[in-house]
Design a protein around this motif. Sequence first.
Motif, PDB file in Angstrom:
ATOM      1  N   LEU A  94      30.555  60.283  54.140  1.00  0.00           N
ATOM      2  CA  LEU A  94      30.633  59.491  52.901  1.00  0.00           C
ATOM      3  C   LEU A  94      31.714  58.422  53.006  1.00  0.00           C
ATOM      4  O   LEU A  94      31.518  57.287  52.566  1.00  0.00           O
ATOM      5  N   GLU A  95      32.863  58.779  53.579  1.00  0.00           N
ATOM      6  CA  GLU A  95      33.941  57.801  53.743  1.00  0.00           C
ATOM      7  C   GLU A  95      33.528  56.695  54.707  1.00  0.00           C
ATOM      8  O   GLU A  95      33.809  55.519  54.466  1.00  0.00           O
ATOM      9  N   GLU A  96      32.798  57.054  55.743  1.00  0.00           N
ATOM     10  CA  GLU A  96      32.294  56.052  56.684  1.00  0.00           C
ATOM     11  C   GLU A  96      31.307  55.116  55.986  1.00  0.00           C
ATOM     12  O   GLU A  96      31.347  53.899  56.162  1.00  0.00           O
ATOM     13  N   ARG A  97      30.438  55.696  55.169  1.00  0.00           N
ATOM     14  CA  ARG A  97      29.472  54.890  54.403  1.00  0.00           C
ATOM     15  C   ARG A  97      30.187  53.955  53.431  1.00  0.00           C
ATOM     16  O   ARG A  97      29.819  52.785  53.277  1.00  0.00           O
ATOM     17  N   GLN A  98      31.262  54.457  52.802  1.00  0.00           N
ATOM     18  CA  GLN A  98      32.032  53.639  51.876  1.00  0.00           C
ATOM     19  C   GLN A  98      32.711  52.481  52.609  1.00  0.00           C
ATOM     20  O   GLN A  98      32.697  51.343  52.129  1.00  0.00           O
ATOM     21  N   ARG A  99      33.299  52.754  53.779  1.00  0.00           N
ATOM     22  CA  ARG A  99      33.939  51.687  54.568  1.00  0.00           C
ATOM     23  C   ARG A  99      32.928  50.623  54.965  1.00  0.00           C
ATOM     24  O   ARG A  99      33.210  49.426  54.885  1.00  0.00           O
ATOM     25  N   GLU A 100      31.739  51.053  55.360  1.00  0.00           N
ATOM     26  CA  GLU A 100      30.692  50.111  55.748  1.00  0.00           C
ATOM     27  C   GLU A 100      30.259  49.260  54.556  1.00  0.00           C
ATOM     28  O   GLU A 100      30.083  48.045  54.669  1.00  0.00           O
ATOM     29  N   GLN A 101      30.122  49.880  53.406  1.00  0.00           N
ATOM     30  CA  GLN A 101      29.738  49.139  52.194  1.00  0.00           C
ATOM     31  C   GLN A 101      30.830  48.131  51.827  1.00  0.00           C
ATOM     32  O   GLN A 101      30.534  46.982  51.482  1.00  0.00           O
ATOM     33  N   GLN A 102      32.094  48.535  51.905  1.00  0.00           N
ATOM     34  CA  GLN A 102      33.197  47.629  51.609  1.00  0.00           C
ATOM     35  C   GLN A 102      33.231  46.469  52.598  1.00  0.00           C
ATOM     36  O   GLN A 102      33.498  45.327  52.224  1.00  0.00           O
ATOM     37  N   ARG A 103      32.944  46.755  53.873  1.00  0.00           N
ATOM     38  CA  ARG A 103      32.919  45.705  54.891  1.00  0.00           C
ATOM     39  C   ARG A 103      31.821  44.687  54.576  1.00  0.00           C
ATOM     40  O   ARG A 103      32.052  43.475  54.627  1.00  0.00           O
ATOM     41  N   ARG A 104      30.632  45.190  54.205  1.00  0.00           N
ATOM     42  CA  ARG A 104      29.539  44.271  53.858  1.00  0.00           C
ATOM     43  C   ARG A 104      29.878  43.433  52.634  1.00  0.00           C
ATOM     44  O   ARG A 104      29.592  42.232  52.593  1.00  0.00           O
ATOM     45  N   GLU A 105      30.499  44.051  51.619  1.00  0.00           N
ATOM     46  CA  GLU A 105      30.885  43.308  50.414  1.00  0.00           C
ATOM     47  C   GLU A 105      31.931  42.247  50.746  1.00  0.00           C
ATOM     48  O   GLU A 105      31.884  41.133  50.226  1.00  0.00           O
ATOM     49  N   ARG A 106      32.882  42.596  51.620  1.00  0.00           N
ATOM     50  CA  ARG A 106      33.920  41.647  52.017  1.00  0.00           C
ATOM     51  C   ARG A 106      33.311  40.464  52.774  1.00  0.00           C
ATOM     52  O   ARG A 106      33.647  39.309  52.517  1.00  0.00           O
ATOM     53  N   GLU A 107      32.355  40.745  53.675  1.00  0.00           N
ATOM     54  CA  GLU A 107      31.687  39.668  54.405  1.00  0.00           C
ATOM     55  C   GLU A 107      30.905  38.763  53.463  1.00  0.00           C
ATOM     56  O   GLU A 107      30.924  37.540  53.610  1.00  0.00           O
ATOM     57  N   LYS A 108      30.246  39.367  52.497  1.00  0.00           N
ATOM     58  CA  LYS A 108      29.481  38.583  51.509  1.00  0.00           C
ATOM     59  C   LYS A 108      30.432  37.695  50.704  1.00  0.00           C
ATOM     60  O   LYS A 108      30.145  36.518  50.461  1.00  0.00           O
ATOM     61  N   ASN A 109      31.581  38.250  50.319  1.00  0.00           N
ATOM     62  CA  ASN A 109      32.562  37.479  49.560  1.00  0.00           C
ATOM     63  C   ASN A 109      33.142  36.346  50.410  1.00  0.00           C
ATOM     64  O   ASN A 109      33.339  35.233  49.921  1.00  0.00           O
ATOM     65  N   GLN A 110      33.415  36.626  51.679  1.00  0.00           N
ATOM     66  CA  GLN A 110      33.950  35.593  52.564  1.00  0.00           C
ATOM     67  C   GLN A 110      32.990  34.423  52.673  1.00  0.00           C
ATOM     68  O   GLN A 110      33.402  33.259  52.621  1.00  0.00           O
ATOM     69  N   LYS A 111      31.700  34.734  52.813  1.00  0.00           N
ATOM     70  CA  LYS A 111      30.696  33.673  52.875  1.00  0.00           C
ATOM     71  C   LYS A 111      30.706  32.844  51.593  1.00  0.00           C
ATOM     72  O   LYS A 111      30.661  31.610  51.631  1.00  0.00           O
ATOM     73  N   ALA A 112      30.743  33.529  50.460  1.00  0.00           N
ATOM     74  CA  ALA A 112      30.718  32.832  49.175  1.00  0.00           C
ATOM     75  C   ALA A 112      31.956  31.947  49.008  1.00  0.00           C
ATOM     76  O   ALA A 112      31.856  30.804  48.539  1.00  0.00           O
ATOM     77  N   VAL A 113      33.122  32.466  49.403  1.00  0.00           N
ATOM     78  CA  VAL A 113      34.363  31.688  49.275  1.00  0.00           C
ATOM     79  C   VAL A 113      34.313  30.472  50.202  1.00  0.00           C
ATOM     80  O   VAL A 113      34.680  29.362  49.797  1.00  0.00           O
ATOM     81  N   LEU A 114      33.853  30.657  51.428  1.00  0.00           N
ATOM     82  CA  LEU A 114      33.753  29.523  52.357  1.00  0.00           C
ATOM     83  C   LEU A 114      32.791  28.463  51.837  1.00  0.00           C
ATOM     84  O   LEU A 114      33.061  27.257  51.951  1.00  0.00           O
ATOM     85  N   GLU A 115      31.676  28.889  51.263  1.00  0.00           N
ATOM     86  CA  GLU A 115      30.730  27.929  50.684  1.00  0.00           C
ATOM     87  C   GLU A 115      31.365  27.169  49.529  1.00  0.00           C
ATOM     88  O   GLU A 115      31.168  25.966  49.382  1.00  0.00           O
ATOM     89  N   LEU A 116      32.136  27.873  48.711  1.00  0.00           N
ATOM     90  CA  LEU A 116      32.829  27.224  47.595  1.00  0.00           C
ATOM     91  C   LEU A 116      33.850  26.208  48.105  1.00  0.00           C
ATOM     92  O   LEU A 116      33.936  25.088  47.595  1.00  0.00           O
ATOM     93  N   ILE A 117      34.604  26.600  49.113  1.00  0.00           N
ATOM     94  CA  ILE A 117      35.600  25.690  49.696  1.00  0.00           C
ATOM     95  C   ILE A 117      34.919  24.448  50.254  1.00  0.00           C
ATOM     96  O   ILE A 117      35.392  23.325  50.050  1.00  0.00           O
ATOM     97  N   LYS A 118      33.804  24.647  50.942  1.00  0.00           N
ATOM     98  CA  LYS A 118      33.064  23.505  51.491  1.00  0.00           C
ATOM     99  C   LYS A 118      32.504  22.628  50.376  1.00  0.00           C
ATOM    100  O   LYS A 118      32.565  21.397  50.450  1.00  0.00           O
ATOM    101  N   ALA A 119      31.948  23.267  49.351  1.00  0.00           N
ATOM    102  CA  ALA A 119      31.353  22.505  48.246  1.00  0.00           C
ATOM    103  C   ALA A 119      32.397  21.652  47.530  1.00  0.00           C
ATOM    104  O   ALA A 119      32.099  20.543  47.086  1.00  0.00           O
ATOM    105  N   GLU A 120      33.608  22.170  47.439  1.00  0.00           N
ATOM    106  CA  GLU A 120      34.686  21.429  46.772  1.00  0.00           C
ATOM    107  C   GLU A 120      35.429  20.507  47.747  1.00  0.00           C
ATOM    108  O   GLU A 120      36.421  19.902  47.382  1.00  0.00           O
ATOM    109  N   ARG A 121      34.952  20.461  48.974  1.00  0.00           N
ATOM    110  CA  ARG A 121      35.521  19.639  50.049  1.00  0.00           C
ATOM    111  C   ARG A 121      36.989  19.990  50.329  1.00  0.00           C
ATOM    112  O   ARG A 121      37.778  19.164  50.746  1.00  0.00           O
ATOM    113  N   LEU A 122      37.331  21.249  50.098  1.00  0.00           N
ATOM    114  CA  LEU A 122      38.685  21.716  50.398  1.00  0.00           C
ATOM    115  C   LEU A 122      38.840  22.081  51.867  1.00  0.00           C
ATOM    116  O   LEU A 122      39.949  22.336  52.321  1.00  0.00           O
TER     117      LEU A 122
END
Length: 93
Positions: free
Chosen positions: A31-59
Amino acid sequence: MEAETTSVKPARKARTLDEEIAHQREKLRKLEERQREQQRREREKNQKAVLELIKAERLDTVPAERWRAVMPKLKVVLAMEPDPGKKPQAETP
């Protein structure tokens, strides 16, 4: 006479307390391994979203040195590391 068609399952061997503890520990580890994997996927998804936002704002054209200089203030604004003695203020509409 009719032949009996029902089969009788052999009684399941009862687990000892030590075996049950080992089983539950393994279950917790999975269960802890599954939780770490889920957190990793959420973090990667957030990183993509933040990078897209930074690019969109030309930052993404802002030099890294400037990002480093304002990072402490940016963290406070994002309420990641609040300034001691100061409470993060709620945004007003």
